[in-house]
Scaffold this active site. Structure first.
Site, short mmCIF file in Angstrom:
data_model
loop_
_atom_site.label_atom_id
_atom_site.label_comp_id
_atom_site.label_asym_id
_atom_site.label_seq_id
_atom_site.Cartn_x
_atom_site.Cartn_y
_atom_site.Cartn_z
N GLU A 159 -72.16 -6.34 31.55
CA GLU A 159 -71.44 -5.81 32.64
C GLU A 159 -71.79 -4.34 32.69
OE1 GLU A 159 -67.54 -7.01 33.37
OE2 GLU A 159 -67.80 -8.86 32.50
N GLU A 194 -64.59 -10.01 27.07
CA GLU A 194 -63.69 -8.85 26.87
C GLU A 194 -62.43 -9.05 26.13
OE1 GLU A 194 -65.09 -5.89 30.48
OE2 GLU A 194 -63.00 -7.22 30.80
#
Length: 485
Positions: A378, A175
């Site tokens: 995810e 991320e």
């Protein structure tokens, strides 16, 4: 058949939320080891020194370090073909600037990867996932210091060399766009005040300058790692990993539409364009000008970014949010995103909207913009789970959430999206990054450990374990939430 025959099905964890064993076998202190526990209402705090009696969730986490053989067997029992995990930088280079790697750390992960292959599971390795050696924050100031690029290069080179033939799927940073909305400490290792909230995005121009300079250095490090990885083993497939954010306009008001468009671009494509296309997007200059950001992008940096483009785009997706220019509208804040409450969606106990259509929309946006393979690495539902006296967890709400999102992926594939894999978050209960809680459970497997630090870390398959096993066995064809347990 909707999902391709060799589709990668599995689950994901991060070392700092799963492994524990924070001082074993030569491991050094990471930035995550200095973060206390919290709740949905009480932020996690950073402490410069470790306070006796204070609860630091990452230090024990799910004790995955000591349960790795059992856990990989549980993954194999579901039929995993891929396992996304991160390597703790501090297990390999305890201080980050060490002259030589820690052999015990290298041996540990080699054992993990060999076990994976024993069960026909491909490792998908995140090189840096929300942790870096704390020494690099304290002594160098984190990613704002260009010396850290060299330390990361050395670390990545070590991993690519040591695990050649064992690992072919890699992600450079988890991320990487989180510096925009989670604050500088967690993702960028920037120093913050003692006892400050660990997740505290700063919106003043000075903080934005520091964050975007640090982020630029991560981009350069990522690009260099891609080049190193391809040189060491041309078979390596190296991806970026973005926190996928979907922002809707609250109304057809053009001001709302423009605000949502700009938010989507900044959060998703500022980083995505650099890592996939090898250069900053055109809209970056306006953002820099608005916040008086000065980035000195050398010719060498520009060349590295262009030469170090990723092979695939991976991302997390949990929920969507809404933007409006109307300041009177009620806002809902989450640790991963913030916006106005969407009246058409349901929200979890942690304020996250359930929106599978948002995932399909996002996949189509990415496919149109980048036209490279995509992977959802995810996706999951954090919830309060109840363990019955007969060691059962009836998590039908999780099954419903995941079923809807897998069906949304199937819809995107029909739309023409090149989706190659899916790893749910987290396949086993672990410490929540945002709140530091074990109570916010994601897994198909229950871990007997609570926020009061009671429990023996026993592993107990939930109802969703058997449901996901069937999903994988049918290659995504059977997502019916009903299953015997």
């Amino acid at each position: 058949m909707i999902f391709q025959k060799v589709f990668l099905w599995g689950g994901a964890v991060a070392a700092n939320q799963y492994e524990g064993a924070w001082q074993e076998a030569g491991k050094g202190e990471s930035t995550s080891d200095h973060m206390t526990g919290g709740t949905v209402d009480t932020p996690r705090r950073f402490t410069k020194t470790l306070i006796p009696g204070e609860y630091y969730p990452s230090q024990l986490a799910s004790d995955g370090y000591h349960h790795i053989e059992e856990d990989i067997k549980l993954m194999a029992g579901m039929g995993f073909s891929v396992y996304r995990l991160s390597i703790a930088w501090t297990r390999i280079f305890p201080n980050g600037d060490d002259a030589e790697p820690n052999l015990a750390g290298l041996d540990y992960y080699r054992h993990v990867f060999e076990l994976c292959h024993q069960y026909h599971i491909e490792p998908l390795v995140t090189i840096s996932h929300y942790e870096m050696p704390y020494h690099l924050t304290e002594a160098y100031g984190g990613w704002e210091n260009r010396q850290v690029i060299g330390f990361y290069e050395k670390y990545a080179n070590t991993l690519f060399s040591e695990y050649k033939g064992l690992v072919k799927y890699w992600l450079t940073f988890n991320e990487i766009n989180a510096g925009f909305f989670l604050g500088g400490y967690v993702s960028l290792g920037l120093p913050i005040a003692d006892q400050a909230a660990a997740f505290a995005p700063q919106t003043d121009d000075d903080s934005i300058q520091h964050a975007l300079l640090a982020l630029h250095n991560q981009f350069v490090a990522s690009a260099r790692a891609v080049q190193i990885g391809h040189k060491i083993d041309p078979a390596n497939q190296i991806g970026c990993m973005i926190a996928g954010q979907v922002k809707y306009p609250l109304t057809p008001d053009p001001k709302d539409v423009l605000l949502a468009q700009r938010s989507n671009e900044l959060i998703n494509f500022y980083c995505g364009d650099v890592q996939v296309r090898g250069a900053y997007p055109a809209f970056a200059k306006r953002y820099w000008d608005e916040h008086d950001v000065k980035l000195e992008i050398s010719d060498a940096d520009a060349a590295d970014l262009k030469a170090g483009c990723v092979d695939f785009y991976s991302f997390s997706y949990y929920s969507s949010s809404v933007e409006t220019a109307d300041p009177t509208k009620q806002r809902v804040d989450q640790n991963m995103s913030a916006g106005v409450k969407n009246p058409y969606l349901k929200y979890s106990d942690w304020g996250w909207a359930t929106d599978p259509d948002g995932l399909r929309w996002y996949l189509n946006e990415l496919n149109s913009r980048y036209q490279i393979p995509l992977m959802v690495v995810e996706n999951g539902l954090g919830a309060f789970d109840k363990l019955t006296d007969s060691d059962k967890v009836y998590d039908d709400y999780r099954i419903s959430y995941l079923s809807e999102h897998i069906d949304a992926m199937a819809g995107a594939i029909k739309d023409g999206v090149n989706l190659i894999g899916y790893t749910s978050w987290g396949w086993i209960d672990l410490v929540s990054a945002g709140t530091g809680q074990m109570a916010k459970r994601y897994g198909f497997v229950y871990v007997d450990r609570n926020d009061d630090q009671v429990g023996d870390f026993r592993r107990i398959p939930k109802k969703s374990y058997y449901w996901y096993k069937r999903v994988i066995a049918t290659n995504g064809e059977n997502t019916d939430p009903e299953i015997d347990y």
